[in-house]
Motif scaffolding. Sequence first.
Motif, PDB file in Angstrom:
ATOM      1  N   ARG A 141       0.833  -1.218   0.000  1.00  0.00           N
ATOM      2  CA  ARG A 141       0.000   0.000   0.000  1.00  0.00           C
ATOM      3  C   ARG A 141       0.863   1.263   0.000  1.00  0.00           C
ATOM      4  O   ARG A 141       0.535   2.237  -0.687  1.00  0.00           O
ATOM      5  CB  ARG A 141      -0.937  -0.015   1.204  1.00  0.00           C
ATOM      6  CG  ARG A 141      -2.080  -1.019   1.047  1.00  0.00           C
ATOM      7  CD  ARG A 141      -2.986  -1.048   2.253  1.00  0.00           C
ATOM      8  NE  ARG A 141      -4.138  -1.907   2.006  1.00  0.00           N
ATOM      9  CZ  ARG A 141      -5.046  -2.219   2.919  1.00  0.00           C
ATOM     10  NH1 ARG A 141      -4.929  -1.723   4.154  1.00  0.00           N
ATOM     11  NH2 ARG A 141      -6.053  -3.010   2.616  1.00  0.00           N
ATOM     12  N   ARG A 142       1.960   1.238   0.749  1.00  0.00           N
ATOM     13  CA  ARG A 142       2.864   2.400   0.727  1.00  0.00           C
ATOM     14  C   ARG A 142       3.483   2.577  -0.656  1.00  0.00           C
ATOM     15  O   ARG A 142       3.620   3.702  -1.156  1.00  0.00           O
ATOM     16  CB  ARG A 142       3.961   2.230   1.776  1.00  0.00           C
ATOM     17  CG  ARG A 142       3.461   2.297   3.212  1.00  0.00           C
ATOM     18  CD  ARG A 142       4.622   2.353   4.189  1.00  0.00           C
ATOM     19  NE  ARG A 142       4.161   2.286   5.572  1.00  0.00           N
ATOM     20  CZ  ARG A 142       4.101   1.170   6.285  1.00  0.00           C
ATOM     21  NH1 ARG A 142       4.461   0.020   5.733  1.00  0.00           N
ATOM     22  NH2 ARG A 142       3.662   1.180   7.535  1.00  0.00           N
ATOM     23  N   LEU A 143       3.863   1.461  -1.259  1.00  0.00           N
ATOM     24  CA  LEU A 143       4.457   1.530  -2.596  1.00  0.00           C
ATOM     25  C   LEU A 143       3.451   2.039  -3.602  1.00  0.00           C
ATOM     26  O   LEU A 143       3.771   2.881  -4.462  1.00  0.00           O
ATOM     27  CB  LEU A 143       4.959   0.134  -3.003  1.00  0.00           C
ATOM     28  CG  LEU A 143       5.583   0.023  -4.398  1.00  0.00           C
ATOM     29  CD1 LEU A 143       6.825   0.911  -4.509  1.00  0.00           C
ATOM     30  CD2 LEU A 143       5.939  -1.433  -4.703  1.00  0.00           C
ATOM     31  N   ASN A 144       2.213   1.562  -3.521  1.00  0.00           N
ATOM     32  CA  ASN A 144       1.179   2.016  -4.454  1.00  0.00           C
ATOM     33  C   ASN A 144       0.840   3.488  -4.249  1.00  0.00           C
ATOM     34  O   ASN A 144       0.465   4.177  -5.203  1.00  0.00           O
ATOM     35  CB  ASN A 144      -0.074   1.154  -4.297  1.00  0.00           C
ATOM     36  CG  ASN A 144       0.091  -0.220  -4.926  1.00  0.00           C
ATOM     37  OD1 ASN A 144       0.862  -0.386  -5.863  1.00  0.00           O
ATOM     38  ND2 ASN A 144      -0.628  -1.201  -4.404  1.00  0.00           N
ATOM     39  N   ARG A 145       0.964   3.958  -3.021  1.00  0.00           N
ATOM     40  CA  ARG A 145       0.730   5.378  -2.771  1.00  0.00           C
ATOM     41  C   ARG A 145       1.768   6.228  -3.506  1.00  0.00           C
ATOM     42  O   ARG A 145       1.459   7.261  -4.093  1.00  0.00           O
ATOM     43  CB  ARG A 145       0.771   5.664  -1.272  1.00  0.00           C
ATOM     44  CG  ARG A 145       0.249   7.064  -0.905  1.00  0.00           C
ATOM     45  CD  ARG A 145       0.274   7.304   0.592  1.00  0.00           C
ATOM     46  NE  ARG A 145      -0.506   6.304   1.309  1.00  0.00           N
ATOM     47  CZ  ARG A 145      -0.027   5.481   2.235  1.00  0.00           C
ATOM     48  NH1 ARG A 145       1.264   5.544   2.558  1.00  0.00           N
ATOM     49  NH2 ARG A 145      -0.797   4.607   2.854  1.00  0.00           N
ATOM     50  N   LEU A 146       3.024   5.751  -3.507  1.00  0.00           N
ATOM     51  CA  LEU A 146       4.075   6.470  -4.234  1.00  0.00           C
ATOM     52  C   LEU A 146       3.870   6.373  -5.737  1.00  0.00           C
ATOM     53  O   LEU A 146       4.174   7.312  -6.481  1.00  0.00           O
ATOM     54  CB  LEU A 146       5.452   5.894  -3.857  1.00  0.00           C
ATOM     55  CG  LEU A 146       5.901   6.100  -2.401  1.00  0.00           C
ATOM     56  CD1 LEU A 146       7.205   5.357  -2.140  1.00  0.00           C
ATOM     57  CD2 LEU A 146       6.072   7.589  -2.109  1.00  0.00           C
ATOM     58  N   ARG A 147       3.340   5.221  -6.180  1.00  0.00           N
ATOM     59  CA  ARG A 147       3.114   5.023  -7.622  1.00  0.00           C
ATOM     60  C   ARG A 147       1.785   5.607  -8.088  1.00  0.00           C
ATOM     61  O   ARG A 147       1.455   5.546  -9.262  1.00  0.00           O
ATOM     62  CB  ARG A 147       3.145   3.520  -7.935  1.00  0.00           C
ATOM     63  CG  ARG A 147       4.472   2.856  -7.640  1.00  0.00           C
ATOM     64  CD  ARG A 147       4.326   1.350  -7.589  1.00  0.00           C
ATOM     65  NE  ARG A 147       3.929   0.789  -8.872  1.00  0.00           N
ATOM     66  CZ  ARG A 147       3.413  -0.430  -9.030  1.00  0.00           C
ATOM     67  NH1 ARG A 147       3.209  -1.196  -7.966  1.00  0.00           N
ATOM     68  NH2 ARG A 147       3.092  -0.864 -10.214  1.00  0.00           N
ATOM     69  N   ARG A 148       0.993   6.125  -7.113  1.00  0.00           N
ATOM     70  CA  ARG A 148      -0.325   6.702  -7.401  1.00  0.00           C
ATOM     71  C   ARG A 148      -1.258   5.680  -8.052  1.00  0.00           C
ATOM     72  O   ARG A 148      -1.876   5.919  -9.078  1.00  0.00           O
ATOM     73  CB  ARG A 148      -0.185   7.933  -8.302  1.00  0.00           C
ATOM     74  CG  ARG A 148       0.599   9.074  -7.637  1.00  0.00           C
ATOM     75  CD  ARG A 148       0.687  10.286  -8.526  1.00  0.00           C
ATOM     76  NE  ARG A 148       1.431  11.358  -7.870  1.00  0.00           N
ATOM     77  CZ  ARG A 148       1.681  12.544  -8.438  1.00  0.00           C
ATOM     78  NH1 ARG A 148       1.250  12.791  -9.659  1.00  0.00           N
ATOM     79  NH2 ARG A 148       2.374  13.443  -7.778  1.00  0.00           N
ATOM     80  N   ARG A 149      -1.319   4.526  -7.406  1.00  0.00           N
ATOM     81  CA  ARG A 149      -2.202   3.463  -7.862  1.00  0.00           C
ATOM     82  C   ARG A 149      -3.115   3.045  -6.720  1.00  0.00           C
ATOM     83  O   ARG A 149      -2.960   3.488  -5.584  1.00  0.00           O
ATOM     84  CB  ARG A 149      -1.387   2.265  -8.365  1.00  0.00           C
ATOM     85  CG  ARG A 149      -0.541   2.578  -9.589  1.00  0.00           C
ATOM     86  CD  ARG A 149       0.045   1.319 -10.178  1.00  0.00           C
ATOM     87  NE  ARG A 149       0.814   1.578 -11.379  1.00  0.00           N
ATOM     88  CZ  ARG A 149       1.400   0.642 -12.106  1.00  0.00           C
ATOM     89  NH1 ARG A 149       1.310  -0.633 -11.746  1.00  0.00           N
ATOM     90  NH2 ARG A 149       2.079   0.960 -13.195  1.00  0.00           N
TER      91      ARG A 149
END
Length: 354
Positions: A206-214
């Motif tokens: 979820r943190r990674l997707n927040r950075l990737r805007r997904r």
Amino acid sequence: MSTTQDSGPTTGRSQDGSARRPVRSWLRRGLVVGFLALFAVELVLGWPALSSALSELRAPRPGWFVAALVAELAAMAAYARMQRRLLLSGGLRVPLRRELALTYAAHSLNETLPGGPAFSTRLNYQQMRRFGATPALASWCIALSGILSTAALAVITAVAALAAHGTPPWLTLIGTAVGAVAITFGLRRVVRRPDMLLGVARPALRRLNRLRRRDADDGLDHVRAFLRQLRGARLSAGHGTAAAVFALLNWLLDAACLWLCLHAVTDREISGFQLLLAFCAGMAAGTVTIVPGGLGVIDNALVLGLLAGGIGTSTAIAAVVLYRLINLGVVTGAGWILWFVIRRRQPSVEPESP
């Protein structure tokens, strides 16, 4: 009208794709040139040690030399069989010739390229996927083979030091043993209960997707599929014992190659345990150098170890050079040939995860 609207984005994508291809092509070429340049610099740095050693080499006895070559080839076969056993424990049967080719190619990448372990690991993963391994099984096999190999070298070092009435590096050995046991225990726990990782993976994803805007759960299905695949990576007692034996044989046969090279240039005897200590010191020294194949670093450690065992300087240098010609020259050269064969027969892109 609908046809025009459909063709517009397609054309744009094709133009973008065609624009990216030259960039990627030049990037690959730049990386290759960069690696070759760095390799050349490293070879120049290590060349003085190699050239001075070559000057000490005298004609070896053919019979002992052939025996040393056979021992080194057997060592590579033992490592291949170790990895094959680990794959077999996951239900995947791989022909020995294919595993051997992969072992030689991966060894060459590991020994001669800057950052070689990363390239070797990538090649192992790609080829195991082509053998039919799931992503989880391939990752598990690569991790466990590294643990077994490191633990086997630590065991040989401890036994040789004790038998030679020396003092083993207890702190290093204990740290290695504890780390190997902890990692192995952790892998077994994960294999038996892979869902326990989901609680760790979901917040990180979820943190990674927040950075990737997904979306927050984007890719979570792939994580679940990977964890499900881990259930098939079970190491039975039989396969585990066989893999551990092959890991020990890999190092012992490699050390036997050094011993045979010594007999190829002299009649002087050395304690088997003292030779093992010299060998283990050389292999340990090779882990802290960026020079290709550990040129100059491994060689000096091996020579010093043989000197400590009572071998004369010129004889020790000649034996080590002969060993390195087999270990670094013949084996690595064969590995590069097999790497080119693998690259030519198969595409460079690994298959998609199921």
